[in-house]
Design a protein around this motif. Sequence first.
Motif, short mmCIF file in Angstrom:
data_model
loop_
_atom_site.label_atom_id
_atom_site.label_comp_id
_atom_site.label_asym_id
_atom_site.label_seq_id
_atom_site.Cartn_x
_atom_site.Cartn_y
_atom_site.Cartn_z
N GLU A 129 0.83 -1.19 0.00
CA GLU A 129 0.00 0.00 0.00
C GLU A 129 0.88 1.25 0.00
O GLU A 129 2.02 1.21 0.48
N ALA B 200 0.92 3.77 1.97
CA ALA B 200 1.43 4.24 3.28
C ALA B 200 2.82 3.62 3.54
O ALA B 200 3.78 4.37 3.76
N ILE C 118 5.36 5.12 1.09
CA ILE C 118 5.90 6.44 1.48
C ILE C 118 6.98 6.25 2.55
O ILE C 118 8.02 6.90 2.53
N VAL D 104 2.51 16.67 0.82
CA VAL D 104 1.34 15.88 0.41
C VAL D 104 0.52 16.77 -0.51
O VAL D 104 0.10 17.87 -0.10
N HIS E 132 -2.48 16.24 -2.06
CA HIS E 132 -3.88 16.28 -1.61
C HIS E 132 -3.93 15.58 -0.26
O HIS E 132 -3.82 14.35 -0.21
N ASP F 270 3.56 13.18 -2.14
CA ASP F 270 2.51 12.17 -1.99
C ASP F 270 1.30 12.66 -2.80
O ASP F 270 0.65 13.63 -2.42
N SER G 275 -3.90 10.42 -3.61
CA SER G 275 -5.34 10.57 -3.84
C SER G 275 -5.67 11.69 -4.82
O SER G 275 -6.81 12.12 -4.90
N LYS H 150 -7.16 4.73 -5.49
CA LYS H 150 -7.94 5.96 -5.33
C LYS H 150 -8.50 6.36 -6.70
O LYS H 150 -9.42 5.72 -7.18
C1 LIG Z 1 -4.85 6.82 0.77
C2 LIG Z 1 -3.67 7.68 0.98
C3 LIG Z 1 -2.43 7.13 1.27
C4 LIG Z 1 -2.24 5.66 1.47
O1 LIG Z 1 -2.77 5.32 2.69
P1 LIG Z 1 -3.20 3.80 2.96
O2 LIG Z 1 -3.57 3.79 4.39
O3 LIG Z 1 -2.06 2.97 2.59
O4 LIG Z 1 -4.37 3.56 2.04
C5 LIG Z 1 -1.35 7.98 1.41
N1 LIG Z 1 -1.47 9.30 1.26
C6 LIG Z 1 -2.65 9.88 0.98
C7 LIG Z 1 -2.71 11.36 0.83
C8 LIG Z 1 -3.78 9.08 0.83
O5 LIG Z 1 -4.96 9.64 0.54
#
Ligand SMILES: *Cc1c(COP(=O)(O)O)cnc(C)c1O
Length: 389
Positions: free
Chosen positions: A66, A68, A71, A140, A142, A169, A172, A195
Amino acid sequence: MASKIKEPVITLSAGPVAAYPRVLRAMSRPVQYDFDPWFQQFYEDVTLKCAKALRTKDPALILQVEPAPGIEAAAASLISPNDTVLNLASGVYGKGFGYWSARYHKDMVEIEVPYNEAIDPGQVADAFRKRPDIKVVSLVHHDTPSGTINPAREIGTIVREHDGLLIVDAVSSFGGMDIHPDDCFADIFITGPGKCLGAAPGLTIMSVSDRAWKHIEANPKAPFASVLSLKDWKNAWSKEKPFPFTPSVAEINGLDGALDQYFDEGPENVWRRHALTARACRAGIKAMGLELWAKTESIASPTCTAVRVPAGVNDEEIIAAARAQFGVVLSSGRNDTKGKLIRIGHMGPVAEPIYATVALTALGGALRKLGRKVDVAAGIEAALQVIQG
Ligand SMILES: *Cc1c(COP(=O)(O)O)cnc(C)c1O
């Protein structure tokens, strides 16, 4: 075994989103052996398709996690023990990067703004003036738990002028609006299929600049033989090179379907319907007598609308009522925005204007059920005005 809980009718969450039918068909393709030449060629083709979507010259890096942890891997790989990091926090994800960074950096400077505002590029320029030692900057684009967009290009320009390395990042926002690594001078640009691309969660799509690779190669602490390693996957795109471990074959199949969907429809057309849906939704929210979370509408995201929770009601009650009465899934805030806002996702297949009216009906209907006065009809009318011009 079937759950006793009824499945949602329509998911308008902030992601993951219901996948495109084309993605689901792609995910039902055979699960191939990763050492087989067919799969190695297919994987190379998908990384090239990702690069085409990202508009970069090099094949994309796909991590089998994923975004997260993707990153986190970027932080672990790029940030060396000699680096000063500038962390830009306009929301929960921005703030969260700082905690990962702390495991690797020498020092960190943080710019934090209220979570209904965007980072001001002037603050970034100031930070570089005060701390010329800043090397890595994290942004980030968004921050989804706030539904707000940061000025990535303006910030990226300043970072590049100071020879910094920028991590963006765009998990989304990419695929739902006009944002690519080179648009904002990103050295590491991170997104995912779950997303706006409307595929299943579980992968990270990344582009890494030559400058960033140089920094990673020079970082004595950059992980290898680890789930946090970017180096391990650097050459995995090539059919001539082995995978460090087995990739998520079914998710790669799904990503391939999502990218075909994106190109067949045309990126500009995809972004247009995301923007139109969000605009219609915002008009409806205001006309219903509710308040947008974003301080100014110019920073409100085209892929997710955050609505302030009216005084005297609870976010969980609203979400439960929308789900129970209409089968519509909405999202709450996260961490610091939890309890303060409700989020309506406009991502992938539900980034269609008709779903703005669905969201308004579900949210307005839920509030009405909870005894609040909201003018749902005025909201729908305002949305239609936007949709029909
Ligand atoms: C969804 C998202 C992520 C990833 O988060 P997960 O918990 O792995 O889905 C990372 N950054 C942003 C800004 C997100 O919206």
